[in-house]
Design a protein around this motif. Structure first.
Motif, PDB file in Angstrom:
ATOM      1  N   LEU A 283      11.076   5.750   7.986  1.00 46.22           N
ATOM      2  CA  LEU A 283      11.664   4.408   7.934  1.00 46.22           C
ATOM      3  C   LEU A 283      10.728   3.368   8.551  1.00 46.22           C
ATOM      4  O   LEU A 283      10.598   2.248   8.048  1.00 46.22           O
ATOM      5  CB  LEU A 283      13.018   4.399   8.639  1.00 46.22           C
ATOM      6  N   ILE A 284      10.054   3.744   9.626  1.00 43.55           N
ATOM      7  CA  ILE A 284       9.082   2.849  10.264  1.00 43.55           C
ATOM      8  C   ILE A 284       7.939   2.534   9.302  1.00 43.55           C
ATOM      9  O   ILE A 284       7.553   1.372   9.132  1.00 43.55           O
ATOM     10  CB  ILE A 284       8.546   3.486  11.572  1.00 43.55           C
ATOM     11  N   ILE A 285       7.397   3.549   8.661  1.00 44.31           N
ATOM     12  CA  ILE A 285       6.292   3.361   7.727  1.00 44.31           C
ATOM     13  C   ILE A 285       6.715   2.453   6.581  1.00 44.31           C
ATOM     14  O   ILE A 285       5.987   1.528   6.204  1.00 44.31           O
ATOM     15  CB  ILE A 285       5.773   4.725   7.204  1.00 44.31           C
ATOM     16  N   GLN A 286       7.886   2.672   6.032  1.00 47.95           N
ATOM     17  CA  GLN A 286       8.364   1.830   4.931  1.00 47.95           C
ATOM     18  C   GLN A 286       8.531   0.378   5.382  1.00 47.95           C
ATOM     19  O   GLN A 286       8.139  -0.549   4.681  1.00 47.95           O
ATOM     20  CB  GLN A 286       9.682   2.357   4.363  1.00 47.95           C
ATOM     21  N   ALA A 287       9.093   0.180   6.555  1.00 49.15           N
ATOM     22  CA  ALA A 287       9.298  -1.178   7.062  1.00 49.15           C
ATOM     23  C   ALA A 287       7.966  -1.880   7.297  1.00 49.15           C
ATOM     24  O   ALA A 287       7.838  -3.085   7.017  1.00 49.15           O
ATOM     25  CB  ALA A 287      10.124  -1.138   8.344  1.00 49.15           C
ATOM     26  N   CYS A 288       6.975  -1.167   7.784  1.00 48.61           N
ATOM     27  CA  CYS A 288       5.653  -1.769   7.995  1.00 48.61           C
ATOM     28  C   CYS A 288       5.017  -2.156   6.662  1.00 48.61           C
ATOM     29  O   CYS A 288       4.441  -3.245   6.536  1.00 48.61           O
ATOM     30  CB  CYS A 288       4.746  -0.828   8.776  1.00 48.61           C
ATOM     31  N   LYS A 289       5.124  -1.281   5.678  1.00 42.84           N
ATOM     32  CA  LYS A 289       4.530  -1.571   4.361  1.00 42.84           C
ATOM     33  C   LYS A 289       5.122  -2.835   3.749  1.00 42.84           C
ATOM     34  O   LYS A 289       4.450  -3.514   2.975  1.00 42.84           O
ATOM     35  CB  LYS A 289       4.734  -0.398   3.400  1.00 42.84           C
ATOM     36  N   ASP A 290       6.349  -3.165   4.088  1.00 39.33           N
ATOM     37  CA  ASP A 290       7.011  -4.349   3.530  1.00 39.33           C
ATOM     38  C   ASP A 290       6.531  -5.653   4.165  1.00 39.33           C
ATOM     39  O   ASP A 290       6.831  -6.731   3.659  1.00 39.33           O
ATOM     40  CB  ASP A 290       8.532  -4.233   3.705  1.00 39.33           C
ATOM     41  N   SER A 291       5.791  -5.573   5.269  1.00 42.64           N
ATOM     42  CA  SER A 291       5.354  -6.772   5.978  1.00 42.64           C
ATOM     43  C   SER A 291       4.064  -7.339   5.382  1.00 42.64           C
ATOM     44  O   SER A 291       3.192  -6.595   4.939  1.00 42.64           O
ATOM     45  CB  SER A 291       5.116  -6.454   7.454  1.00 42.64           C
ATOM     46  N   LYS A 292       3.939  -8.650   5.439  1.00 46.95           N
ATOM     47  CA  LYS A 292       2.718  -9.339   4.995  1.00 46.95           C
ATOM     48  C   LYS A 292       2.010 -10.028   6.161  1.00 46.95           C
ATOM     49  O   LYS A 292       1.042 -10.743   5.976  1.00 46.95           O
ATOM     50  CB  LYS A 292       3.052 -10.377   3.913  1.00 46.95           C
TER      51      LYS A 292
ATOM     52  N   ASN B 273      -3.359  -6.482   5.980  1.00 39.16           N
ATOM     53  CA  ASN B 273      -2.903  -7.800   5.531  1.00 39.16           C
ATOM     54  C   ASN B 273      -3.928  -8.899   5.806  1.00 39.16           C
ATOM     55  O   ASN B 273      -3.931  -9.928   5.132  1.00 39.16           O
ATOM     56  CB  ASN B 273      -1.562  -8.153   6.187  1.00 39.16           C
ATOM     57  N   ALA B 274      -4.804  -8.673   6.786  1.00 35.95           N
ATOM     58  CA  ALA B 274      -5.866  -9.638   7.101  1.00 35.95           C
ATOM     59  C   ALA B 274      -7.107  -9.425   6.245  1.00 35.95           C
ATOM     60  O   ALA B 274      -8.111 -10.103   6.429  1.00 35.95           O
ATOM     61  CB  ALA B 274      -6.218  -9.541   8.585  1.00 35.95           C
ATOM     62  N   GLY B 275      -7.044  -8.484   5.324  1.00 36.49           N
ATOM     63  CA  GLY B 275      -8.181  -8.226   4.436  1.00 36.49           C
ATOM     64  C   GLY B 275      -8.977  -6.995   4.784  1.00 36.49           C
ATOM     65  O   GLY B 275     -10.032  -6.747   4.183  1.00 36.49           O
ATOM     66  N   GLY B 276      -8.504  -6.207   5.734  1.00 38.16           N
ATOM     67  CA  GLY B 276      -9.199  -4.972   6.101  1.00 38.16           C
ATOM     68  C   GLY B 276      -9.231  -4.001   4.938  1.00 38.16           C
ATOM     69  O   GLY B 276      -8.251  -3.852   4.213  1.00 38.16           O
ATOM     70  N   LYS B 277     -10.345  -3.359   4.763  1.00 39.01           N
ATOM     71  CA  LYS B 277     -10.574  -2.475   3.615  1.00 39.01           C
ATOM     72  C   LYS B 277     -10.125  -1.048   3.929  1.00 39.01           C
ATOM     73  O   LYS B 277     -10.926  -0.188   4.299  1.00 39.01           O
ATOM     74  CB  LYS B 277     -12.047  -2.482   3.213  1.00 39.01           C
ATOM     75  N   ILE B 278      -8.829  -0.825   3.808  1.00 37.32           N
ATOM     76  CA  ILE B 278      -8.260   0.518   3.947  1.00 37.32           C
ATOM     77  C   ILE B 278      -7.232   0.715   2.842  1.00 37.32           C
ATOM     78  O   ILE B 278      -6.717  -0.259   2.291  1.00 37.32           O
ATOM     79  CB  ILE B 278      -7.577   0.746   5.321  1.00 37.32           C
TER      80      ILE B 278
ATOM     81  N   GLU C 252     -13.255  -8.916  17.609  1.00 35.56           N
ATOM     82  CA  GLU C 252     -14.656  -8.896  18.043  1.00 35.56           C
ATOM     83  C   GLU C 252     -15.520  -7.937  17.228  1.00 35.56           C
ATOM     84  O   GLU C 252     -16.726  -8.146  17.113  1.00 35.56           O
ATOM     85  CB  GLU C 252     -14.748  -8.496  19.522  1.00 35.56           C
ATOM     86  N   ASN C 253     -14.924  -6.874  16.670  1.00 38.56           N
ATOM     87  CA  ASN C 253     -15.719  -5.799  16.088  1.00 38.56           C
ATOM     88  C   ASN C 253     -15.554  -5.566  14.588  1.00 38.56           C
ATOM     89  O   ASN C 253     -16.263  -4.739  14.031  1.00 38.56           O
ATOM     90  CB  ASN C 253     -15.402  -4.487  16.825  1.00 38.56           C
ATOM     91  N   TYR C 254     -14.633  -6.265  13.957  1.00 41.21           N
ATOM     92  CA  TYR C 254     -14.371  -6.046  12.531  1.00 41.21           C
ATOM     93  C   TYR C 254     -14.440  -7.388  11.796  1.00 41.21           C
ATOM     94  O   TYR C 254     -14.336  -8.436  12.414  1.00 41.21           O
ATOM     95  CB  TYR C 254     -13.002  -5.392  12.320  1.00 41.21           C
ATOM     96  N   ASN C 255     -14.593  -7.342  10.509  1.00 38.39           N
ATOM     97  CA  ASN C 255     -14.682  -8.566   9.703  1.00 38.39           C
ATOM     98  C   ASN C 255     -13.311  -9.062   9.260  1.00 38.39           C
ATOM     99  O   ASN C 255     -13.130  -9.457   8.112  1.00 38.39           O
ATOM    100  CB  ASN C 255     -15.568  -8.328   8.466  1.00 38.39           C
ATOM    101  N   VAL C 256     -12.359  -9.025  10.160  1.00 39.74           N
ATOM    102  CA  VAL C 256     -11.025  -9.577   9.915  1.00 39.74           C
ATOM    103  C   VAL C 256     -10.603 -10.324  11.179  1.00 39.74           C
ATOM    104  O   VAL C 256     -11.169 -10.122  12.255  1.00 39.74           O
ATOM    105  CB  VAL C 256      -9.968  -8.486   9.589  1.00 39.74           C
ATOM    106  N   THR C 257      -9.619 -11.179  11.018  1.00 34.02           N
ATOM    107  CA  THR C 257      -9.051 -11.870  12.161  1.00 34.02           C
ATOM    108  C   THR C 257      -7.553 -11.631  12.172  1.00 34.02           C
ATOM    109  O   THR C 257      -6.848 -12.038  11.250  1.00 34.02           O
ATOM    110  CB  THR C 257      -9.338 -13.390  12.103  1.00 34.02           C
ATOM    111  N   LEU C 258      -7.113 -10.937  13.198  1.00 29.43           N
ATOM    112  CA  LEU C 258      -5.685 -10.743  13.391  1.00 29.43           C
ATOM    113  C   LEU C 258      -5.167 -11.891  14.251  1.00 29.43           C
ATOM    114  O   LEU C 258      -5.877 -12.393  15.122  1.00 29.43           O
ATOM    115  CB  LEU C 258      -5.395  -9.411  14.083  1.00 29.43           C
TER     116      LEU C 258
END
Length: 186
Positions: free
Chosen positions: A11-20, A58-63, A155-161
Motif C-alpha cells: 500500500l505504501i509503494i502504491q501511494a508513493c507511485k501516485d505522487s508527483k 519526479n524531479a527527473g532522476g533517471k531510474i 549536491e551530488n545528483y543532477n536533480v533538485t529536490l
C-alpha cells in the motif's frame, strides 16, 4: 486495520507511485497519514526510502521507479522493527541509504565512490539523530533523514529536490514525543 507488514508495504509503494511531488516530506506526510501506516514501526523502513525514490524520479532522476520501489520494498521488509534500539542504527536512515544505493546501483563491492558517499550520508544522518537522543520517533527520524538526503542529493545528483520545511503533525499521536527537544515539534 489488521494487515501484514507486506500488505502495508504494498500500500505504501502504491501511494508513493501516485505522487508527483519532488518534496519527500510532502510525499511522506500524505502517505504516513493513511491508516495503514502506524505512528512507529517497520513500515518506515519502506516508506522513508520510497519517498526519496519517488521525489528523485519526479524531479527527473533517471531510474525505473517501479523496479526501484520494488527493490526497496524487498530490502525494507528484511529490516526488523526496533533496530534503532536493538542494533544502534535507525531504520529510516537505512531505508534512505538503500534508496541512494538503488539510484546509484551500489553494491558491497562497488569501487566507484558511491559506497563511501552513502556511508558519509548515513553517518551524517545518524549523527543528527544521536544529537537529539531517544526515545525513538519514526517520524522525527524520517524528517532528519529527509533533510540530510535532500542536501546530499541536491549536491551530488543532477536533480533538485524541494527542501522540506517540516512541521510535525504527528506529535499528538506519539505517546513518547519529546516535545520542544524535537526540531520539528509545533
Amino acid at each position: 486495520m489488521d494487515s501484514t507488514m507486506e500488505d502495508r508495504a504494498n500500500l505504501i509503494i502504491q501511494a508513493c507511485k501516485d505522487s508527483k511531488s519532488t518534496n519527500p516530506y510532502e510525499i511522506f506526510k500524505k502517505v504516513a497519514s493513511k491508516d495503514f501506516v502506524r505512528i512507529h514501526g517497520p513500515e518506515h523502513h519502506v516508506l522513508d526510502g520510497a519517498c526519496i525514490l519517488t521525489a528523485y524520479y519526479n524531479a527527473g532522476g533517471k531510474i525505473n521507479l517501479e523496479e526501484s520501489l520494488q527493490k526497496l520494498m524487498h530490502q525494507g521488509l528484511l529490516m526488523p522493527g526496533a533496530v534503532c534500539g536493538l542494533w544502534g542504527v535507525c531504520g529510516a536512515v537505512m531505508s534512505v541509504g538503500a534508496s541512494l544505493a538503488i539510484i546509484d546501483g551500489t553494491g558491497p563491492l562497488s569501487t566507484d565512490g558511491s559506497w563511501g558517499n552513502h556511508m558519509k550520508f548515513t553517518s551524517k544522518a545518524l549523527e543528527k539523530l544521536a544529537e537529539i537522543n531517544g526515545p525513538r520517533c519514526c517520524k522525527r527520524d524520517a524528517y532528519l533523514s529527509f533533510k540530510t538526503a535532500v542536501e546530499f542529493i541536491n549536491e551530488n545528483y543532477n536533480v533538485t529536490l524541494e527542501v522540506p520545511n517540516i512541521k510535525c503533525e504527528f506529535s499528538p499521536y506519539n505517546e513518547q514525543c519529546i516535545g520542544k527537544r524535537c526540531p520539528f515539534h509545533q
